[in-house]
Design a protein around this motif. Structure first.
Motif, PDB file in Angstrom:
ATOM      1  N   PRO A   1       0.814  -1.225   0.000  1.00  0.00           N
ATOM      2  CA  PRO A   1       0.000   0.000   0.000  1.00  0.00           C
ATOM      3  C   PRO A   1       0.847   1.273   0.000  1.00  0.00           C
ATOM      4  O   PRO A   1       1.849   1.362   0.710  1.00  0.00           O
ATOM      5  N   GLY A   2       0.440   2.212  -0.831  1.00  0.00           N
ATOM      6  CA  GLY A   2       1.129   3.491  -0.912  1.00  0.00           C
ATOM      7  C   GLY A   2       2.182   3.564  -1.994  1.00  0.00           C
ATOM      8  O   GLY A   2       2.616   4.661  -2.368  1.00  0.00           O
ATOM      9  N   LYS A   3       2.606   2.410  -2.528  1.00  0.00           N
ATOM     10  CA  LYS A   3       3.628   2.416  -3.565  1.00  0.00           C
ATOM     11  C   LYS A   3       2.983   2.625  -4.943  1.00  0.00           C
ATOM     12  O   LYS A   3       1.800   2.322  -5.137  1.00  0.00           O
ATOM     13  N   PRO A   4       3.741   3.153  -5.901  1.00  0.00           N
ATOM     14  CA  PRO A   4       3.160   3.492  -7.211  1.00  0.00           C
ATOM     15  C   PRO A   4       2.444   2.327  -7.904  1.00  0.00           C
ATOM     16  O   PRO A   4       1.370   2.530  -8.485  1.00  0.00           O
ATOM     17  N   ALA A   5       3.014   1.131  -7.855  1.00  0.00           N
ATOM     18  CA  ALA A   5       2.379  -0.010  -8.516  1.00  0.00           C
ATOM     19  C   ALA A   5       1.031  -0.325  -7.871  1.00  0.00           C
ATOM     20  O   ALA A   5       0.061  -0.668  -8.563  1.00  0.00           O
ATOM     21  N   HIS A   6       0.968  -0.227  -6.554  1.00  0.00           N
ATOM     22  CA  HIS A   6      -0.289  -0.455  -5.827  1.00  0.00           C
ATOM     23  C   HIS A   6      -1.340   0.549  -6.280  1.00  0.00           C
ATOM     24  O   HIS A   6      -2.504   0.193  -6.547  1.00  0.00           O
ATOM     25  N   GLN A   7      -0.954   1.802  -6.401  1.00  0.00           N
ATOM     26  CA  GLN A   7      -1.885   2.847  -6.823  1.00  0.00           C
ATOM     27  C   GLN A   7      -2.394   2.603  -8.238  1.00  0.00           C
ATOM     28  O   GLN A   7      -3.576   2.817  -8.534  1.00  0.00           O
ATOM     29  N   LYS A   8      -1.510   2.133  -9.122  1.00  0.00           N
ATOM     30  CA  LYS A   8      -1.918   1.859 -10.496  1.00  0.00           C
ATOM     31  C   LYS A   8      -2.873   0.668 -10.574  1.00  0.00           C
ATOM     32  O   LYS A   8      -3.806   0.660 -11.380  1.00  0.00           O
ATOM     33  N   ILE A   9      -2.637  -0.341  -9.724  1.00  0.00           N
ATOM     34  CA  ILE A   9      -3.536  -1.501  -9.705  1.00  0.00           C
ATOM     35  C   ILE A   9      -4.930  -1.092  -9.248  1.00  0.00           C
ATOM     36  O   ILE A   9      -5.939  -1.492  -9.844  1.00  0.00           O
ATOM     37  N   VAL A  10      -5.006  -0.286  -8.201  1.00  0.00           N
ATOM     38  CA  VAL A  10      -6.305   0.171  -7.695  1.00  0.00           C
ATOM     39  C   VAL A  10      -7.016   1.024  -8.752  1.00  0.00           C
ATOM     40  O   VAL A  10      -8.229   0.886  -8.969  1.00  0.00           O
ATOM     41  N   ALA A  11      -6.255   1.870  -9.432  1.00  0.00           N
ATOM     42  CA  ALA A  11      -6.848   2.706 -10.481  1.00  0.00           C
ATOM     43  C   ALA A  11      -7.366   1.863 -11.644  1.00  0.00           C
ATOM     44  O   ALA A  11      -8.362   2.217 -12.288  1.00  0.00           O
ATOM     45  N   SER A  12      -6.708   0.731 -11.911  1.00  0.00           N
ATOM     46  CA  SER A  12      -7.072  -0.120 -13.052  1.00  0.00           C
ATOM     47  C   SER A  12      -8.150  -1.145 -12.724  1.00  0.00           C
ATOM     48  O   SER A  12      -8.984  -1.467 -13.572  1.00  0.00           O
TER      49      SER A  12
END
Length: 225
Positions: A41-52
Motif C-alpha cells: 500500500p502506498g507504492k506506485p504499482a499499488h496505486q496503479k492496480i487500484v486505479a485499473s
C-alpha cells in the motif's frame, strides 16, 4: 559477474532450488518477492492496480486481495496484461538495482529467479545459462492445489497461462529434476553451483566492464582535477 536465470513451472520447485542455492551462499534475486514488495500500500504499482481494477481487489487493510485479483487475471488475458503493465516496470527496476549492488560487492555470479522468464523474455539475452526446474504435470497440479488451496480447475487455469514446462526444459541450458525427494534435488543443485563457481567467466565480464567504464571514469576525474 555473470547472471544465471532460474525458472520452471508454477509449482515445479523453483523456490526450493533457490533456497538450496542460498544455502550454498549464492546470491539469489527473487522476482516474486520483489513483486510482493512493489505492490505494498502506498507504492506506485499499488496505486496503479487500484486505479485499473478498483477497490474490489483490496482487503480492508488496504493490501491486495490476491485471491480476488487472481480470479480476475487468470480468466482474462487482457486483465493479466494490464496487471503486468502496472507492476513490471517497478519489478525490473528493483531487479536491476540489486544486480548493480551485487556487481559492486564483487559477486562472481548472481541467480535471478524469474517465474515468467521465457514468457516475458525479460533479461533473457543477458543470462549466461538458464536453469529450469522440472517435475511431472500431475505433481505440478497437486503441489499448486495444496500450496494455494485451489481446486483442480483453478490450478489448471493458472498452469495453462504459462508456457508448457516441457517447452521450457527444451529451451533450458540446464534442467534440474524435482520429481524425487529433496535430497536428490539438493545433490543436483550443489553440483551445478560447484560447476558455476569453477567458471572464470566472471573475470572476463569484469575486465570487459572495466574496459568500458575506465575511460569514462578517467575523463570525469580529469575534468574535476
Amino acid at each position: 559477474m555473470f547472471i544465471i536465470g532460474l525458472t520452471g513451472g508454477i509449482a515445479s520447485g523453483k523456490s526450493t532450488v533457490a533456497g538450496m542455492m542460498r544455502d550454498c551462499d549464492c546470491t539469489v534475486i527473487d522476482a516474486d518477492r520483489i513483486a510482493r514488495e512493489v505492490v505494498e500500500p502506498g507504492k506506485p504499482a499499488h496505486q496503479k492496480i487500484v486505479a485499473s481494477f478498483g477497490q474490489s481487489v483490496l482487503l480492508p487493510s488496504g493490501e491486495l486481495n490476491r485471491p480476488a485479483l487472481g480470479e480476475i487475471i487468470f480468466s482474462d488475458e487482457s486483465k493479466r496484461k494490464l496487471l503486468n503493465k502496472c507492476t513490471h516496470p517497478y519489478i525490473h527496476r528493483q531487479m536491476i538495482y540489486q544486480l548493480l549492488c551485487s556487481f559492486i560487492r564483487g559477486h562472481p555470479f548472481v541467480v535471478m529467479e524469474l517465474p515468467l522468464l521465457y514468457e516475458t523474455g525479460a533479461f533473457l539475452k543477458y543470462f549466461h545459462k538458464v536453469i529450469v526446474v522440472n517435475c511431472t504435470h500431475s505433481q505440478e497440479v497437486e503441489r499448486l492445489m495444496l500450496r494455494n488451496s485451489l481446486t483442480e480447475e483453478q490450478a489448471l487455469a493458472r498452469i495453462d497461462v504459462q508456457m508448457l514446462l516441457e517447452e521450457k526444459c527444451r529451451r533450458a541450458d540446464i534442467v534440474i529434476s524435482n520429481v524425487g525427494d529433496r535430497d536428490q534435488t539438493r545433490q543436483q543443485t550443489v553440483a551445478i553451483v560447484t560447476a558455476l563457481r569453477r567458471s572464470w567467466r566472471h573475470v572476463a565480464m569484469r575486465l570487459l566492464a572495466l574496459s568500458v567504464f575506465a575511460p569514462l571514469l578517467f575523463s570525469v576525474y580529469w575534468a574535476l582535477s
